[in-house]
Design a protein around this motif. Structure first.
Motif, mmCIF file in Angstrom:
data_model
loop_
_atom_site.group_PDB
_atom_site.id
_atom_site.type_symbol
_atom_site.label_atom_id
_atom_site.label_comp_id
_atom_site.label_asym_id
_atom_site.label_seq_id
_atom_site.Cartn_x
_atom_site.Cartn_y
_atom_site.Cartn_z
ATOM 1 N N GLU A 96 86.894 -4.491 -70.915
ATOM 2 C CA GLU A 96 86.525 -4.057 -69.553
ATOM 3 C C GLU A 96 86.222 -2.681 -69.431
ATOM 4 O O GLU A 96 85.964 -2.394 -68.064
ATOM 5 C CB GLU A 96 88.010 -4.610 -68.966
ATOM 6 N N SER A 97 86.266 -2.029 -70.513
ATOM 7 C CA SER A 97 86.172 -0.389 -70.324
ATOM 8 C C SER A 97 84.712 -0.137 -70.272
ATOM 9 O O SER A 97 84.391 0.974 -70.067
ATOM 10 C CB SER A 97 86.785 0.239 -71.712
ATOM 11 N N GLU A 98 83.833 -1.242 -70.396
ATOM 12 C CA GLU A 98 82.225 -1.024 -70.330
ATOM 13 C C GLU A 98 82.013 -1.108 -69.129
ATOM 14 O O GLU A 98 82.715 -1.784 -68.106
ATOM 15 C CB GLU A 98 81.667 -2.046 -71.279
ATOM 16 N N TYR A 99 80.829 -0.630 -68.719
ATOM 17 C CA TYR A 99 80.262 -0.582 -67.496
ATOM 18 C C TYR A 99 79.674 -2.315 -67.192
ATOM 19 O O TYR A 99 79.488 -2.858 -68.001
ATOM 20 C CB TYR A 99 78.974 0.176 -67.211
ATOM 21 N N PRO A 100 79.754 -2.811 -66.250
ATOM 22 C CA PRO A 100 79.286 -4.175 -65.823
ATOM 23 C C PRO A 100 77.864 -4.391 -66.288
ATOM 24 O O PRO A 100 77.817 -5.586 -66.963
ATOM 25 C CB PRO A 100 79.351 -4.362 -64.265
ATOM 26 N N LEU A 101 76.937 -3.451 -66.255
ATOM 27 C CA LEU A 101 75.474 -3.933 -66.667
ATOM 28 C C LEU A 101 75.476 -3.986 -68.228
ATOM 29 O O LEU A 101 75.060 -5.009 -68.902
ATOM 30 C CB LEU A 101 74.647 -2.948 -66.188
ATOM 31 N N PRO A 102 75.963 -3.212 -68.928
ATOM 32 C CA PRO A 102 76.028 -3.348 -70.393
ATOM 33 C C PRO A 102 77.013 -4.487 -70.909
ATOM 34 O O PRO A 102 76.425 -5.344 -71.874
ATOM 35 C CB PRO A 102 76.901 -1.931 -70.951
ATOM 36 N N ARG A 103 78.011 -4.872 -69.964
ATOM 37 C CA ARG A 103 78.906 -5.912 -70.436
ATOM 38 C C ARG A 103 77.860 -7.244 -70.252
ATOM 39 O O ARG A 103 78.029 -8.262 -71.013
ATOM 40 C CB ARG A 103 79.973 -6.169 -69.678
ATOM 41 N N ALA A 104 77.155 -7.372 -69.286
ATOM 42 C CA ALA A 104 76.280 -8.426 -69.079
ATOM 43 C C ALA A 104 75.128 -8.535 -69.876
ATOM 44 O O ALA A 104 74.929 -9.655 -70.672
ATOM 45 C CB ALA A 104 75.508 -8.221 -67.637
ATOM 46 N N ALA A 105 74.748 -7.446 -70.433
ATOM 47 C CA ALA A 105 73.528 -7.475 -71.620
ATOM 48 C C ALA A 105 74.195 -7.792 -72.746
ATOM 49 O O ALA A 105 73.515 -8.599 -73.606
ATOM 50 C CB ALA A 105 72.991 -6.024 -71.861
ATOM 51 N N ALA A 106 75.349 -7.479 -73.221
ATOM 52 C CA ALA A 106 76.198 -8.015 -74.427
ATOM 53 C C ALA A 106 76.390 -9.399 -74.269
ATOM 54 O O ALA A 106 76.169 -10.179 -75.443
ATOM 55 C CB ALA A 106 77.275 -7.253 -74.288
ATOM 56 N N LEU A 107 76.625 -10.052 -73.070
ATOM 57 C CA LEU A 107 76.895 -11.523 -72.852
ATOM 58 C C LEU A 107 75.506 -12.113 -73.259
ATOM 59 O O LEU A 107 75.581 -13.408 -73.770
ATOM 60 C CB LEU A 107 77.617 -11.870 -71.908
ATOM 61 N N PHE A 108 74.603 -11.623 -72.549
ATOM 62 C CA PHE A 108 73.185 -12.399 -72.723
ATOM 63 C C PHE A 108 72.895 -12.371 -74.345
ATOM 64 O O PHE A 108 72.523 -13.365 -74.760
ATOM 65 C CB PHE A 108 72.142 -11.597 -72.432
ATOM 66 N N GLY A 109 73.053 -11.262 -75.122
ATOM 67 C CA GLY A 109 72.914 -11.213 -76.459
ATOM 68 C C GLY A 109 73.786 -12.116 -77.152
ATOM 69 O O GLY A 109 73.403 -12.872 -78.259
ATOM 70 N N LEU A 110 75.074 -12.250 -76.850
ATOM 71 C CA LEU A 110 76.252 -12.947 -77.648
ATOM 72 C C LEU A 110 75.666 -14.878 -77.393
ATOM 73 O O LEU A 110 75.474 -15.249 -78.485
ATOM 74 C CB LEU A 110 77.136 -12.957 -77.159
ATOM 75 N N TYR A 111 75.217 -14.897 -76.415
ATOM 76 C CA TYR A 111 74.712 -16.220 -75.916
ATOM 77 C C TYR A 111 73.455 -16.604 -76.465
ATOM 78 O O TYR A 111 73.401 -17.651 -77.102
ATOM 79 C CB TYR A 111 74.760 -16.413 -74.230
#
Length: 372
Positions: A96-111
């Motif tokens: 949650e400490s990350e900004y929303p856009l990097p979090r979305a990119a990290a979720l895309f990468g994990l998926y």
């Protein structure tokens, strides 16, 4: 017609051990690559938001060569560690400490990394079906679509919802207790840190030297032993670390202490955990300190524990002296049985460093001397 016998054992292959993937040799470069992947996606998305943000991510994924990452390791044990560590590094950017856009990119990468595991190869490659995540991380991840409310981030929302539903349908998340209990294994990455000191090149050169045929002579054995001692001395000299210890209770400054570089960084986390547990224990034993008496159960328990430890150490010291050995005398007043005895005697003396816990005050300097 007879066939000539042939061996059936395949040739030995070099296999990376699972510990390599938890070591800084792999973790640090992999973390940098993930950061670069997310940074490039954020920059390109910010430049011109597209109606298909996941298509943009796949384009970057392919251009940077992430498609071939699954063919890095083939051994099952090593591959399991490789997949777990890589996915855990992606999940680090979901906090949650990350900004929303990097979090979305990290979720895309994990998926993407999870969904592109080879499933039709021959021989089959090991695939990871579940990723351990803490309950608080999982709950914050489910709230990610609600954070994407601005016009700039709204195109990401349906894709994030689809990715989360696909991962839930695959039962990808293995829920663990909260992160403050440190349930992940390894607890943090990297678990092992590689320290380069230049000795590897010397050892490699020595190993590749021309070997004589036959058994080594006594002269060769002695020479090899001396070379090993010299190399060890050089390594210790290179990695020596000198520091000035803090002034304890005397007016004179203590002498500088020379130790190894690996001991230059104290285990702060372990020390803080120990201090917290110790404070909690002392608070339960003596909640009214310093207004306690020797008849109270908490003080009596502390006195018995201090006396038991001192008695055991005295017995060990006597047995060592009978064999002509000395224990703990290298550090002067900071080590040895005498300091332990002094720390135990300080129990109950208000104002002394060991007044509350006796031996439990060794970390704070109990037994070295009285405060000035």
């Amino acid at each position: 017609m007879s066939l000539a016998p042939t061996h059936t054992t395949p040739r030995g292959q070099v296999v990376l051990q699972p510990t390599y993937f938890t070591c800084s040799l792999f973790v640090d470069p992999a973390r940098e690559d993930i950061d670069h992947l997310i940074r490039v996606y954020v920059e390109r998305y910010a430049r011109s938001p597209l109606p298909q943000p996941f298509a943009l991510f796949k384009d970057i994924w392919d251009n940077q060569g992430w498609t071939w990452l699954h063919f890095k390791v083939f051994d099952s044990r090593s591959r399991d560690a490789f997949l777990k560590v890589t996915m855990q590094l992606f999940s680090e950017r979901l906090a949650e400490s990350e900004y929303p856009l990097p979090r979305a990119a990290a979720l895309f990468g994990l998926y993407t990394f999870f969904a592109t595991q080879p499933s039709t190869s021959a021989p089959p490659l090991h695939a990871l079906a579940h990723l351990p995540v803490t309950i608080d991380m999982y709950q914050s991840l489910l709230k990610l679509p609600d954070v994407l409310e601005t016009d700039f981030l709204r195109p990401l929302r349906p894709h994030i919802i689809y990715v989360l539903s696909a991962l839930q349908k695959a039962q990808f998340f293995h829920i663990l207790p909260p992160s403050n209990l440190y349930p992940l294994s390894p607890r943090e990455l990297p678990r092992e840190k590689f320290i380069s000191d230049g000795y590897e090149q010397e050892a490699y050169a020595t190993t590749n030297a021309t070997k004589k045929k036959g058994r080594p002579s006594m002269h060769d054995k002695v020479k090899k032993s001396k070379d090993a001692v010299v190399a060890l001395d050089k390594w210790l000299d290179k990695t020596a670390y000198t520091y000035q210890p803090p002034r304890a209770t005397s007016s004179e400054d203590p002498q500088p202490v020379t130790t190894h570089i690996l001991l230059s960084h104290p285990p702060s986390t372990t020390r803080n955990n120990y201090r917290a547990k110790k404070s909690e224990l002392l608070e339960k034993l003596e909640p009214d300190y310093p207004y306690v008496t020797t008849e109270e159960l908490g003080r009596a328990a502390l006195e018995r524990a201090n006396l038991g430890v001192v008695s055991r150490l005295q017995k060990i010291d006597e047995e060592a002296a009978a064999k002509g050995m000395e224990i703990g005398g290298e550090g002067g007043e900071r080590t040895g049985l005498r300091r332990v005895e002094r720390a135990a005697d300080e129990l109950g003396k208000i104002g002394s460093l060991g007044g509350r816990g006796g031996l439990l005050g060794l970390l704070e300097g109990a037994g070295i001397g009285q405060p000035s």
